[in-house]
Design an enzyme around this catalytic site. Structure first.
Site, PDB file in Angstrom:
ATOM      1  N   ASP A   1       0.795  -1.003  -0.138  1.00  0.00           N
ATOM      2  CA  ASP A   1       0.393   0.313   0.305  1.00  0.00           C
ATOM      3  C   ASP A   1       0.413   1.252   0.136  1.00  0.00           C
ATOM      4  O   ASP A   1       2.129   0.989   0.496  1.00  0.00           O
ATOM      5  CB  ASP A   1      -0.851   0.113   1.434  1.00  0.00           C
TER       6      ASP A   1
HETATM    7  N1  URA Z   1      -1.447  -5.374   4.020  1.00  0.00           N
HETATM    8  C1  URA Z   1      -0.942  -4.631   4.164  1.00  0.00           C
HETATM    9  O1  URA Z   1      -2.987  -4.482   4.308  1.00  0.00           O
HETATM   10  N2  URA Z   1      -1.092  -3.325   3.364  1.00  0.00           N
HETATM   11  C2  URA Z   1       0.257  -3.974   2.714  1.00  0.00           C
HETATM   12  O2  URA Z   1       0.587  -3.038   1.649  1.00  0.00           O
HETATM   13  C3  URA Z   1       0.340  -5.137   2.490  1.00  0.00           C
HETATM   14  C4  URA Z   1      -0.193  -6.387   3.394  1.00  0.00           C
END
Ligand code: URA
Length: 235
Positions: free
Chosen positions: A102
């Site tokens: 993310d």
């Molecule tokens: N889980 C999440 O919520 N975000 C990420 O970037 C990776 C795993």
């Protein structure tokens, strides 16, 4: 690089065979027939055509990055810088991030142009372990550990997770290992544990661990040993 060496490397025959192919006029470099079997070319920038084949000769490259926040794990983005933008312009051709983190997630990301490796690491069938360090808004509630270890139900959309394991570092910090990569998975898992992620950092993917010397935004190439470990990673 020597043209005959490139063609031999790509399987057009021995050095002797490919010299014959070159002398016979079957090789076009940037639109012109090249008959000089001692010629050097720039495989990254010259267009090389052998018979009917246009060559794809991007050398495989492997970068280990500590992705910072506010950088997108994609190749292009209209709003934010991408992980590719962080790398030097000569970092390699056709690079892409192996997996997505993310925008606000930090940590281990491999950037490469090796599609076969990406497939092996990302295929949902392979279940490659991903380990995250999670800072939480509230104290960790150990009652959820059993549910996580058998597979917790998460929402938006509803999904039954595969088993995950947790190690508690301090009351508001845990490490979690998951073997899949659903959208916002760790955040949704923490929501299902009546908590909230305030900082998320990936620290391991299969056999590859984040280098603690890399600050967010820093990167280096994988060592041969790390590459071997990653190549050997199976779910
Ligand atoms: N889980 C999440 O919520 N975000 C990420 O970037 C990776 C795993």
């Amino acid at each position: 690089m020597r043209l005959d060496k490139i063609l031999a490397h790509l399987g057009y025959g021995s050095r002797k065979d490919v010299k014959k192919i070159i002398r016979a006029g079957h090789v076009l470099v940037n639109g012109e027939i090249l008959r000089d079997d001692d010629a050097h070319v720039d495989p990254d920038n010259d267009e090389i055509i052998v018979g009917d084949d246009t060559l794809e000769y991007a050398e495989k490259v492997y970068w280990l990055m500590n992705k910072p926040q506010d950088v997108v794990s994609a190749t292009v983005d209209p709003r934010y810088p991408t992980v590719i933008d962080l790398l030097p312009s000569n970092a390699g051709h056709g690079l892409f991030p192996i997996g997505r983190l993310d925008l606000d997630t930090e940590g281990l990301l491999v950037v490469s142009n090796d599609g076969a490796l990406a497939h092996r690491l990302l295929s949902p069938k392979k279940h490659v372990d991903k380990e995250y360090e999670v800072d939480l808004a509230k104290d960790w509630d150990p009652r959820y550990e059993m549910e996580l270890s058998t597979g917790i139900l998460i929402q938006d959309p509803e999904y039954q997770c595969k088993p995950a394991s947790v190690v508690v570092i301090d009351p508001k910090k845990i490490r979690i290992v998951i073997s899949e990569g659903k959208y916002h998975q760790v955040k949704r898992m923490m929501a299902a544990c009546d908590n909230e992620v305030v900082r998320l950092r990936r620290i391991r993917m299969g056999g590859l661990t984040l280098d603690p010397h890399l600050q967010p935004g820093e990167f280096r190439t994988l060592t041969p040993l790390e590459l071997e470990q990653l190549q050997k990673t199976h779910g």
